[in-house]
Design a protein around this motif. Structure first.
Motif, PDB file in Angstrom:
ATOM      1  N   GLN A  84     -16.372   3.736   0.800  1.00  0.00           N
ATOM      2  CA  GLN A  84     -15.117   3.871   1.275  1.00  0.00           C
ATOM      3  C   GLN A  84     -15.121   4.656   2.594  1.00  0.00           C
ATOM      4  O   GLN A  84     -15.361   5.894   2.469  1.00  0.00           O
ATOM      5  CB  GLN A  84     -13.797   4.679   0.149  1.00  0.00           C
ATOM      6  CG  GLN A  84     -13.684   3.805  -0.999  1.00  0.00           C
ATOM      7  CD  GLN A  84     -12.574   4.662  -2.055  1.00  0.00           C
ATOM      8  OE1 GLN A  84     -12.055   5.555  -1.665  1.00  0.00           O
ATOM      9  NE2 GLN A  84     -12.375   3.937  -3.044  1.00  0.00           N
ATOM     10  N   PRO A  87      -9.350   4.190   5.614  1.00  0.00           N
ATOM     11  CA  PRO A  87      -8.298   3.353   5.256  1.00  0.00           C
ATOM     12  C   PRO A  87      -7.627   2.485   6.259  1.00  0.00           C
ATOM     13  O   PRO A  87      -7.250   1.310   6.053  1.00  0.00           O
ATOM     14  CB  PRO A  87      -7.514   3.820   4.193  1.00  0.00           C
ATOM     15  CG  PRO A  87      -7.467   5.197   4.482  1.00  0.00           C
ATOM     16  CD  PRO A  87      -8.905   5.594   5.192  1.00  0.00           C
ATOM     17  N   ARG A  96      -6.899   3.564  -2.818  1.00  0.00           N
ATOM     18  CA  ARG A  96      -7.928   4.198  -2.829  1.00  0.00           C
ATOM     19  C   ARG A  96      -7.453   5.447  -3.740  1.00  0.00           C
ATOM     20  O   ARG A  96      -8.497   5.949  -4.454  1.00  0.00           O
ATOM     21  CB  ARG A  96      -8.593   4.436  -1.543  1.00  0.00           C
ATOM     22  CG  ARG A  96      -9.218   3.236  -0.939  1.00  0.00           C
ATOM     23  CD  ARG A  96      -9.889   3.679   0.504  1.00  0.00           C
ATOM     24  NE  ARG A  96     -10.394   2.578   1.026  1.00  0.00           N
ATOM     25  CZ  ARG A  96     -10.761   2.320   2.341  1.00  0.00           C
ATOM     26  NH1 ARG A  96     -11.059   3.629   2.978  1.00  0.00           N
ATOM     27  NH2 ARG A  96     -11.498   1.086   2.749  1.00  0.00           N
TER      28      ARG A  96
END
Length: 208
Positions: A84, A87, A96
């Protein structure tokens, strides 16, 4: 004296270095992290992804300097078998956090140190640091407020350790400076590999 260049727009990385006695020259690499990651294909490991990104950032600003040590970094959170990055939107950050809450993940930070002399690259050292982060389970109202602050949108893994997100980190196992964005112990080792000591870096910062 060796000029220390930070190839990053991150105020957190800059803050870590300043607190550690280094006043870097800041140059923003402009590397498109998402596009570069997508272009890498199936690499052997998540660690290779962040190291590749870190090196790309350092190399992107090399042409501006004749004599310097250039440091690039990139961080991602490895959790639930996925990497990740940032975002960018509230919706993605919320998704997330639905995965992160109450779980642990590995914050991976790639570091690349490039030594430039007389306009030529004479040495490169790169490595990844990994720190395990244990996340709390924020209440719905707390998560809403955190997402609304905007802080988690442009940071790896949708959290910070040194900001509002620190309230939702129960503990870590590893180097806290690496979680913030630049691992001091690892950078010191990489600097040594390219022939630069901390006394060189501190002297250059004092002379600026």
């Amino acid at each position: 004296m060796t000029r220390f260049v930070l190839a990053s727009a991150s105020p957190a990385r800059l803050g870590v270095l300043r607190a550690a006695g280094v006043e870097p020259i800041v140059r923003v690499s402009g590397v498109d992290e998402d596009a570069l990651t997508a272009s890498l294909g199936n690499l052997p490991s998540p660690e290779e992804v962040v190291v590749t990104l870190a090196r790309a950032k350092a190399e992107a600003v090399l042409s501006e300097f004749d004599d310097a040590v250039v440091v690039g970094c990139d961080s991602m959170l490895s959790i639930a078998d996925a990497l990740q990055g940032k975002p960018h939107t509230v919706e993605v950050a919320r998704k997330r956090w639905s995965t992160m809450a109450g779980r642990s993940g590995d914050l991976l930070t790639g570091h690349a140190v490039v030594r430039v002399k007389s306009g030529a690259v004479v040495a490169v050292a790169a490595a990844c640091s990994s720190t395990t982060v244990y996340f709390a389970e924020p209440s719905a109202s707390d998560l809403d407020a955190y997402l609304a602050s905007g802080e988690p949108l442009e940071v790896a893994g949708a959290f910070t350790l040194d900001g509002l997100g620190g309230w939702f980190v129960d503990r870590i196992e590893g180097d806290p400076s690496s979680v913030i964005g630049i691992g001091l112990p690892l950078v010191r080792r990489l600097l040594n590999e390219v022939g630069v000591s901390m006394s060189d870096v501190w002297s250059a910062s004092a002379g600026q």
